[in-house]
Design a protein around this motif. Structure first.
Motif, mmCIF file in Angstrom:
data_model
loop_
_atom_site.group_PDB
_atom_site.id
_atom_site.type_symbol
_atom_site.label_atom_id
_atom_site.label_comp_id
_atom_site.label_asym_id
_atom_site.label_seq_id
_atom_site.Cartn_x
_atom_site.Cartn_y
_atom_site.Cartn_z
ATOM 1 N N HIS A 353 0.805 -1.217 0.000
ATOM 2 C CA HIS A 353 0.000 0.000 0.000
ATOM 3 C C HIS A 353 0.842 1.272 0.000
ATOM 4 O O HIS A 353 0.278 2.371 0.080
ATOM 5 C CB HIS A 353 -0.929 0.011 1.215
ATOM 6 C CG HIS A 353 -1.878 -1.152 1.254
ATOM 7 N ND1 HIS A 353 -2.770 -1.405 0.251
ATOM 8 C CD2 HIS A 353 -2.046 -2.141 2.173
ATOM 9 C CE1 HIS A 353 -3.471 -2.503 0.541
ATOM 10 N NE2 HIS A 353 -3.043 -2.958 1.702
ATOM 11 N N ARG A 355 3.345 4.318 -1.457
ATOM 12 C CA ARG A 355 3.239 5.135 -2.666
ATOM 13 C C ARG A 355 4.152 4.586 -3.752
ATOM 14 O O ARG A 355 5.359 4.449 -3.575
ATOM 15 C CB ARG A 355 3.601 6.585 -2.337
ATOM 16 C CG ARG A 355 3.338 7.539 -3.508
ATOM 17 C CD ARG A 355 3.536 8.981 -3.080
ATOM 18 N NE ARG A 355 4.904 9.185 -2.610
ATOM 19 C CZ ARG A 355 5.210 9.791 -1.484
ATOM 20 N NH1 ARG A 355 4.253 10.223 -0.693
ATOM 21 N NH2 ARG A 355 6.473 9.960 -1.118
ATOM 22 N N GLY A 380 1.878 5.484 2.195
ATOM 23 C CA GLY A 380 0.698 5.251 1.383
ATOM 24 C C GLY A 380 -0.487 6.099 1.810
ATOM 25 O O GLY A 380 -0.349 7.083 2.549
ATOM 26 N N PRO A 381 -1.689 5.703 1.380
ATOM 27 C CA PRO A 381 -2.890 6.485 1.704
ATOM 28 C C PRO A 381 -3.322 6.362 3.156
ATOM 29 O O PRO A 381 -4.110 7.173 3.636
ATOM 30 C CB PRO A 381 -3.948 5.905 0.758
ATOM 31 C CG PRO A 381 -3.483 4.499 0.506
ATOM 32 C CD PRO A 381 -1.981 4.565 0.496
ATOM 33 N N SER A 400 -9.430 -0.377 -0.510
ATOM 34 C CA SER A 400 -8.108 -0.149 -1.086
ATOM 35 C C SER A 400 -7.225 -1.380 -1.037
ATOM 36 O O SER A 400 -6.070 -1.339 -1.446
ATOM 37 C CB SER A 400 -7.402 1.007 -0.361
ATOM 38 O OG SER A 400 -7.262 0.696 1.006
ATOM 39 N N GLY A 433 1.436 8.238 5.735
ATOM 40 C CA GLY A 433 0.678 7.017 5.552
ATOM 41 C C GLY A 433 0.221 6.440 6.883
ATOM 42 O O GLY A 433 -0.304 7.146 7.746
#
Length: 442
Positions: A353, A355, A380-381, A400, A433
């Motif tokens: 997960h 970036r 990540g997100p 996700s 993240g």
């Protein structure tokens, strides 16, 4: 809670031994204070007044005898009799006068008792000095023709029962306190053993030779713990045996399906069927791992940073960019295979997960007070705070999530960590993240 209550709560002992001794000591201290007050208010004051009255009476007797026989020879005879029979070293100073200064303030029971006794028996100006000499009290009495100076032993005014009483009181109190400490320590030791055994069992460690001991209530709690441990271990064993049979029964038809697919040749839809069979195998493995909980592995002394480095190395060989920082050696009892699975799951999620394509994962491992702490950060997100508890539920997959898996990875990871007595928490990462914080007690 008010500030005095907070201060009192911090000042009081927190352990069972300290609180038990406090329960014993407080009544003992109150009894000591009451006994001391009664002694000083009645016995010691009464004795002091009687001693002062007796000394003042002897001084009055000497004064009256010298008045009745004023010649020098008779006075010497009277003073020698006073020294031999009354323990009074009396000296007459012809024309002597008391110092013209106010009398010192009365500072205690003895001074007040002597003041009353001299006023009643002697009725003449006097000064008493009990500080200058170590073993004697000096009393100077103003007569009409001179000054009578008397040296009296301090034992005639000070009662030794005061010190005897205090010594006996303190001695018996310390003896009782010591006996109570020994007995309470033996009782608390059994409670501590029970707490240690429960803590080890909660961490998944073996509890060997735990014998119930101590008071009846503690023995009951220890026996209940032993029965609970046996039931849990029996349940785990039965579940493992059952799952072994289920695993065999499910793998057999899957194997037949794989053989039949291999014999079909190049037919339409074969690839999809093979993918479905592989997915079923992964699901069965996930279900069994979740139910089994990795509970059959024996804990051994393990170098946690070294274990983390091994798992990180596997991901690096697959092309993952992971920054690892270890704070030195950290050895603790772990189930290495189970913890490796936890680390692989957490690192896999972070790598997956992060970036892309330049995403990195940062791993930190070290000691924090009385626990080992592992931090895994990605860029990540992340996961919204409202859904962080949800991801630990069985069969939960976020939108996700990457393809594959059955939503049991984090659930199994948390079960393994909790079996070691630790915990996993999800937080915001400084990198933007998700941060996974894993703590294992030492």
């Amino acid at each position: 809670m008010t500030r005095p209550e907070v201060w009192l709560k911090r000042a009081l002992p927190h352990g069972l031994l300290g609180r038990s001794l406090l329960i014993i000591v407080m009544p003992l201290v109150v009894l000591q204070l009451v006994s001391t007050y009664v002694f000083y208010a009645s016995h010691w004051e009464t004795v002091s007044r009687r001693l002062a009255k007796g000394l003042a009476g002897d001084i009055a007797t000497v004064i009256e005898a010298t008045r009745a026989f004023p010649d020098a020879e008779s006075r010497r005879t009277i003073l020698s009799i006073a020294a031999a029979k009354m323990e009074l070293d009396a000296r007459f100073i012809p024309g002597g006068i008391l110092a013209n200064q106010p009398p010192p303030p009365l500072s205690g029971v003895l001074d007040r008792a002597m003041e009353d006794a001299m006023a009643e028996q002697v009725q003449r100006p006097y000064r008493m000095d009990a500080e200058s000499l170590e073993r004697e009290v000096v009393i100077r009495v103003q007569l009409s023709d001179g000054l009578l100076e008397i040296y009296a032993p301090k034992k005639r005014l000070f009662s030794s029962t005061t010190y005897v009483f205090i010594l006996w009181m303190l001695g018996t109190a310390m003896l009782l306190f010591g006996i109570a400490t020994v007995f309470m320590r033996n009782q608390v030791r059994s409670v501590r053993k029970l707490a240690v055994a429960a803590d080890r069992f909660g961490k998944g460690l073996d509890v060997l030779a735990f014998k119930p001991e101590g008071a009846t209530e503690v023995r009951q709690a220890a026996q209940a713990f032993n029965l609970m441990r046996e039931r849990i271990q029996r349940q785990i064993q039965q579940r493992t045996e059952m799952l072994a049979g289920v695993s065999h029964d499910l793998r057999t038809p899957l194997t037949r399906m794989k053989l039949q697919l291999a014999m079909l040749g190049a037919v339409e839809g074969r690839a999809e069927l093979e993918e479905d069979v592989a997915e079923m195998e992964r699901m069965i493995e996930g279900y069994l791992a979740f139910a089994r909980g990795e509970g059959t592995e024996t804990p051994v002394e393990t170098d946690l940073p070294g274990l983390v480095e091994d798992v990180v190395g596997r991901f690096r060989r697959q092309g993952a960019a992971i920054d690892l920082h270890s704070e030195g050696e950290l050895t603790m009892p772990l189930r290495p295979v189970a913890i490796s699975r936890v680390l692989a799951n957490l690192l896999g999620n972070a790598v997956r997960h992060g970036r892309a394509p330049e995403g990195h994962v940062w791993v930190r491992v070290g000691r924090r007070q009385n626990a080992a702490e592992l931090l895994i950060d990605d860029d990540g997100p992340g996961i919204p705070p409202v859904r962080r508890d949800e991801v630990f539920r069985p069969f939960t997959r976020l939108d996700s999530a990457a393809a594959g898996g059955v939503g049991l990875g984090l659930t199994i990871a948390r079960d393994i960590v909790r079996a070691h007595g630790g915990e996993i928490k999800l937080e915001d990462s400084p990198l933007g993240g998700l941060r996974v914080r894993l703590r294992l007690p030492l």
